[in-house]
Design an enzyme around this catalytic site. Structure first.
Site, PDB file in Angstrom:
ATOM      1  N   HIS A  92     119.410 -55.291  44.714  1.00 50.35           N
ATOM      2  CA  HIS A  92     119.993 -53.945  44.664  1.00 50.35           C
ATOM      3  C   HIS A  92     119.164 -52.990  45.506  1.00 50.35           C
ATOM      4  O   HIS A  92     117.941 -53.108  45.593  1.00 50.35           O
ATOM      5  CB  HIS A  92     120.095 -53.428  43.226  1.00 50.35           C
ATOM      6  CG  HIS A  92     118.852 -53.612  42.415  1.00 50.35           C
ATOM      7  ND1 HIS A  92     118.509 -54.817  41.840  1.00 50.35           N
ATOM      8  CD2 HIS A  92     117.855 -52.757  42.103  1.00 50.35           C
ATOM      9  CE1 HIS A  92     117.355 -54.683  41.207  1.00 50.35           C
ATOM     10  NE2 HIS A  92     116.935 -53.430  41.355  1.00 50.35           N
ATOM     11  N   HIS A 135     118.042 -49.180  45.817  1.00 44.43           N
ATOM     12  CA  HIS A 135     117.962 -47.883  45.141  1.00 44.43           C
ATOM     13  C   HIS A 135     118.189 -46.799  46.188  1.00 44.43           C
ATOM     14  O   HIS A 135     117.521 -46.788  47.240  1.00 44.43           O
ATOM     15  CB  HIS A 135     116.566 -47.657  44.551  1.00 44.43           C
ATOM     16  CG  HIS A 135     116.180 -48.583  43.440  1.00 44.43           C
ATOM     17  ND1 HIS A 135     116.238 -48.222  42.110  1.00 44.43           N
ATOM     18  CD2 HIS A 135     115.705 -49.852  43.448  1.00 44.43           C
ATOM     19  CE1 HIS A 135     115.808 -49.223  41.358  1.00 44.43           C
ATOM     20  NE2 HIS A 135     115.475 -50.229  42.147  1.00 44.43           N
ATOM     21  N   ARG A 156     125.569 -45.244  39.238  1.00 40.77           N
ATOM     22  CA  ARG A 156     124.392 -44.427  38.907  1.00 40.77           C
ATOM     23  C   ARG A 156     123.439 -45.214  37.999  1.00 40.77           C
ATOM     24  O   ARG A 156     123.889 -45.906  37.075  1.00 40.77           O
ATOM     25  CB  ARG A 156     124.818 -43.118  38.243  1.00 40.77           C
ATOM     26  CG  ARG A 156     125.597 -42.231  39.211  1.00 40.77           C
ATOM     27  CD  ARG A 156     125.817 -40.819  38.703  1.00 40.77           C
ATOM     28  NE  ARG A 156     126.801 -40.156  39.558  1.00 40.77           N
ATOM     29  CZ  ARG A 156     126.540 -39.602  40.749  1.00 40.77           C
ATOM     30  NH1 ARG A 156     125.298 -39.612  41.216  1.00 40.77           N
ATOM     31  NH2 ARG A 156     127.501 -39.035  41.461  1.00 40.77           N
ATOM     32  N   ASP A 157     122.129 -45.108  38.315  1.00 40.87           N
ATOM     33  CA  ASP A 157     121.100 -45.779  37.518  1.00 40.87           C
ATOM     34  C   ASP A 157     121.059 -45.166  36.116  1.00 40.87           C
ATOM     35  O   ASP A 157     121.162 -43.947  35.954  1.00 40.87           O
ATOM     36  CB  ASP A 157     119.737 -45.631  38.212  1.00 40.87           C
ATOM     37  CG  ASP A 157     118.708 -46.628  37.693  1.00 40.87           C
ATOM     38  OD1 ASP A 157     118.297 -47.503  38.469  1.00 40.87           O
ATOM     39  OD2 ASP A 157     118.326 -46.514  36.502  1.00 40.87           O
ATOM     40  N   VAL A 192     115.578 -56.399  37.519  1.00 40.35           N
ATOM     41  CA  VAL A 192     116.924 -56.998  37.429  1.00 40.35           C
ATOM     42  C   VAL A 192     117.074 -57.919  38.637  1.00 40.35           C
ATOM     43  O   VAL A 192     116.949 -57.464  39.788  1.00 40.35           O
ATOM     44  CB  VAL A 192     118.033 -55.924  37.410  1.00 40.35           C
ATOM     45  CG1 VAL A 192     119.405 -56.595  37.395  1.00 40.35           C
ATOM     46  CG2 VAL A 192     117.881 -55.004  36.204  1.00 40.35           C
ATOM     47  N   ASN A 243     113.190 -53.448  45.661  1.00 42.11           N
ATOM     48  CA  ASN A 243     112.028 -54.077  45.043  1.00 42.11           C
ATOM     49  C   ASN A 243     112.227 -55.586  45.016  1.00 42.11           C
ATOM     50  O   ASN A 243     113.352 -56.059  44.772  1.00 42.11           O
ATOM     51  CB  ASN A 243     111.850 -53.557  43.611  1.00 42.11           C
ATOM     52  CG  ASN A 243     111.556 -52.068  43.565  1.00 42.11           C
ATOM     53  OD1 ASN A 243     110.889 -51.539  44.454  1.00 42.11           O
ATOM     54  ND2 ASN A 243     112.058 -51.382  42.550  1.00 42.11           N
TER      55      ASN A 243
HETATM   56  P1  AMP Z   1     114.445 -52.746  39.630  1.00 44.66           P
HETATM   57  O1  AMP Z   1     113.288 -52.379  38.750  1.00 44.66           O
HETATM   58  O2  AMP Z   1     114.216 -52.483  41.088  1.00 44.66           O
HETATM   59  O3  AMP Z   1     114.909 -54.174  39.362  1.00 44.66           O
HETATM   60  O4  AMP Z   1     115.621 -51.779  39.230  1.00 44.66           O
HETATM   61  C1  AMP Z   1     116.508 -52.046  38.192  1.00 44.66           C
HETATM   62  C2  AMP Z   1     117.178 -50.746  37.877  1.00 44.66           C
HETATM   63  O5  AMP Z   1     118.362 -51.039  37.156  1.00 44.66           O
HETATM   64  C3  AMP Z   1     116.352 -49.802  36.996  1.00 44.66           C
HETATM   65  O6  AMP Z   1     116.180 -48.575  37.704  1.00 44.66           O
HETATM   66  C4  AMP Z   1     117.196 -49.639  35.738  1.00 44.66           C
HETATM   67  O7  AMP Z   1     117.142 -48.326  35.230  1.00 44.66           O
HETATM   68  C5  AMP Z   1     118.582 -49.989  36.255  1.00 44.66           C
HETATM   69  N1  AMP Z   1     119.531 -50.500  35.280  1.00 44.66           N
HETATM   70  C6  AMP Z   1     119.356 -51.542  34.417  1.00 44.66           C
HETATM   71  N2  AMP Z   1     120.484 -51.760  33.726  1.00 44.66           N
HETATM   72  C7  AMP Z   1     121.397 -50.870  34.174  1.00 44.66           C
HETATM   73  C8  AMP Z   1     122.758 -50.595  33.840  1.00 44.66           C
HETATM   74  N3  AMP Z   1     123.422 -51.298  32.916  1.00 44.66           N
HETATM   75  N4  AMP Z   1     123.387 -49.589  34.499  1.00 44.66           N
HETATM   76  C9  AMP Z   1     122.731 -48.850  35.431  1.00 44.66           C
HETATM   77  N5  AMP Z   1     121.456 -49.065  35.781  1.00 44.66           N
HETATM   78  C10 AMP Z   1     120.792 -50.057  35.153  1.00 44.66           C
END
Ligand code: AMP
Length: 114
Positions: free
Chosen positions: A100, A102, A29-30, A96, A87
């Site tokens: 990944h 979403h 989960r995000d 990140v 993304n």
């Molecule tokens: P993006 O902006 O597409 O790179 O998405 C990165 C996602 O990772 C964001 O929605 C963050 O909220 C999520 N995120 C970052 N660190 C963590 C973590 N430790 N556990 C869960 N979600 C995370």
């Protein structure tokens, strides 16, 4: 990758709210959910962005989408609908740098996305 937060989640070094795992992918989960269900599906192997995906990596994308489909069923919104997003790089909103997917569900999605 030593300093990659999602590699650390995949290895269990950093805890996450894991909803699915198999030999190729992990889903959790995000931390900052954008929908009632917001799950991230990642490959266990480090791939930084879609641009870094090599032809031999392409099957893992199918594994990621297969996991997303199963989680959508588990979460109860497979039939009503949901959104999957990848993304890529800064203009795509990637923050990140471990690829990944979403999975967002549990509310109406709008188009175009922001
Ligand atoms: P993006 O902006 O597409 O790179 O998405 C990165 C996602 O990772 C964001 O929605 C963050 O909220 C999520 N995120 C970052 N660190 C963590 C973590 N430790 N556990 C869960 N979600 C995370």
């Amino acid at each position: 990758m030593d300093d990659c937060i999602f590699c650390k989640i995949a290895s269990g070094e950093i805890p996450a709210d894991t909803v699915y795992e198999d030999d190729a992918v992990v889903a959790f989960r995000d931390l900052n959910p954008q929908a009632p269900t917001h799950v991230l599906v990642i490959p266990k192997r480090h791939i930084a962005t879609l641009n870094d995906l090599q032809p031999e990596d392409e099957p893992v994308l199918g594994r990621m989408y297969g996991a997303a489909r199963r989680i959508a069923e588990q979460e109860g919104f497979a039939d009503t609908g949901y959104r999957t997003v990848v993304n890529c790089n800064e203009a795509g909103g990637q923050t990140v740098f471990h690829i990944h997917l979403h999975l967002l569900g549990g509310r109406m999605m709008h188009w175009p996305p922001g």
